[in-house]
Design a protein around this motif. Structure first.
Motif, PDB file in Angstrom:
ATOM      1  N   CYS A   1      54.103  95.692  24.106  1.00  0.00           N
ATOM      2  CA  CYS A   1      55.612  95.175  23.975  1.00  0.00           C
ATOM      3  C   CYS A   1      56.277  95.925  25.159  1.00  0.00           C
ATOM      4  O   CYS A   1      56.125  96.938  25.721  1.00  0.00           O
ATOM      5  CB  CYS A   1      56.257  95.859  22.789  1.00  0.00           C
ATOM      6  SG  CYS A   1      58.070  95.766  22.552  1.00  0.00           S
TER       7      CYS A   1
ATOM      8  N   SER B   1      59.132  96.216  25.621  1.00  0.00           N
ATOM      9  CA  SER B   1      60.239  97.116  25.445  1.00  0.00           C
ATOM     10  C   SER B   1      59.890  98.681  25.104  1.00  0.00           C
ATOM     11  O   SER B   1      60.395  99.492  25.584  1.00  0.00           O
ATOM     12  CB  SER B   1      61.373  96.580  24.282  1.00  0.00           C
ATOM     13  OG  SER B   1      62.305  97.317  24.177  1.00  0.00           O
ATOM     14  N   CYS B   2      59.169  98.884  23.950  1.00  0.00           N
ATOM     15  CA  CYS B   2      58.471  99.975  23.529  1.00  0.00           C
ATOM     16  C   CYS B   2      57.231 100.282  23.801  1.00  0.00           C
ATOM     17  O   CYS B   2      56.801 101.518  23.709  1.00  0.00           O
ATOM     18  CB  CYS B   2      58.763 100.145  22.066  1.00  0.00           C
ATOM     19  SG  CYS B   2      57.750  98.989  21.090  1.00  0.00           S
TER      20      CYS B   2
ATOM     21  N   THR C   1      52.191  95.485  18.239  1.00  0.00           N
ATOM     22  CA  THR C   1      53.341  95.318  17.513  1.00  0.00           C
ATOM     23  C   THR C   1      53.995  93.908  17.569  1.00  0.00           C
ATOM     24  O   THR C   1      54.861  93.568  16.712  1.00  0.00           O
ATOM     25  CB  THR C   1      54.184  96.223  17.801  1.00  0.00           C
ATOM     26  OG1 THR C   1      54.696  96.178  19.073  1.00  0.00           O
ATOM     27  CG2 THR C   1      53.763  97.727  17.503  1.00  0.00           C
TER      28      THR C   1
ATOM     29  N   CYS D   1      58.835  91.898  18.567  1.00  0.00           N
ATOM     30  CA  CYS D   1      57.962  93.350  17.942  1.00  0.00           C
ATOM     31  C   CYS D   1      58.594  93.726  16.760  1.00  0.00           C
ATOM     32  O   CYS D   1      59.888  93.829  16.654  1.00  0.00           O
ATOM     33  CB  CYS D   1      58.410  94.133  19.203  1.00  0.00           C
ATOM     34  SG  CYS D   1      57.969  95.929  18.849  1.00  0.00           S
TER      35      CYS D   1
ATOM     36  N   CYS E   1      60.303  97.882  17.508  1.00  0.00           N
ATOM     37  CA  CYS E   1      61.621  97.859  18.032  1.00  0.00           C
ATOM     38  C   CYS E   1      62.555  96.734  17.879  1.00  0.00           C
ATOM     39  O   CYS E   1      63.779  96.762  18.317  1.00  0.00           O
ATOM     40  CB  CYS E   1      61.520  98.431  19.382  1.00  0.00           C
ATOM     41  SG  CYS E   1      60.832  97.006  20.510  1.00  0.00           S
TER      42      CYS E   1
ATOM     43  N   TRP F   1      62.263  93.865  19.581  1.00  0.00           N
ATOM     44  CA  TRP F   1      62.338  93.012  20.795  1.00  0.00           C
ATOM     45  C   TRP F   1      61.867  91.682  20.583  1.00  0.00           C
ATOM     46  O   TRP F   1      61.139  91.354  19.597  1.00  0.00           O
ATOM     47  CB  TRP F   1      61.369  93.664  22.052  1.00  0.00           C
ATOM     48  CG  TRP F   1      61.231  92.957  23.027  1.00  0.00           C
ATOM     49  CD1 TRP F   1      62.004  92.964  24.102  1.00  0.00           C
ATOM     50  CD2 TRP F   1      60.228  91.886  23.156  1.00  0.00           C
ATOM     51  NE1 TRP F   1      61.510  91.787  25.083  1.00  0.00           N
ATOM     52  CE2 TRP F   1      60.484  91.362  24.426  1.00  0.00           C
ATOM     53  CE3 TRP F   1      59.188  91.362  22.395  1.00  0.00           C
ATOM     54  CZ2 TRP F   1      59.744  89.925  24.911  1.00  0.00           C
ATOM     55  CZ3 TRP F   1      58.379  90.201  23.127  1.00  0.00           C
ATOM     56  CH2 TRP F   1      58.685  89.579  24.433  1.00  0.00           C
TER      57      TRP F   1
HETATM   58 ZN   LIG Z   1      58.655  97.084  20.546  1.00  0.00          ZN
END
Ligand SMILES: [Zn+2]
Length: 94
Positions: free
Chosen positions: A17, A19-20, A25, A50, A53, A55
């Motif tokens: 991902c 973002s995280c 995910t 995601c 998180c 996203w």
């Molecule tokens: Zn994420």
């Protein structure tokens, strides 16, 4: 069209991902807007989400090799041009 062997299919579901940074995910996201449907149809990109998180964004389903970059750029220009035309048409009717 792009010659076979210069381009590889991949599955964004197994990517990190953005973002995280967690793996596994990402889930396919159903296109909600017309624009997302157009992007999914005209480009190798698809909307993903995601589940950890939240996203949401576009991930490519294809990987270009260095040899195919030239072809890829040409292809992207064609795609961008088509998308621009479609956008212009949509703008007129919406
Ligand atoms: Zn994420």
């Amino acid at each position: 069209m792009i010659t076979q062997g210069l381009i590889f299919k991949k599955n964004p579901l197994y990517e990190k991902c953005p973002s995280c940074s967690l793996t596994g995910t990402l889930r396919k996201s159903r296109p909600r807007k017309t624009v997302e449907k157009i992007v999914r149809t005209l480009t190798p990109y698809g909307p993903y989400r995601c589940k950890k998180c939240g996203w949401r964004g576009y991930r490519s389903r294809l990987v270009l090799t260095t040899q195919s970059v030239k072809n890829g750029i040409l292809y992207l220009l064609m795609v961008a041009f088509s998308a621009f035309i479609v956008y212009q048409i949509l703008k007129r009717f919406v």
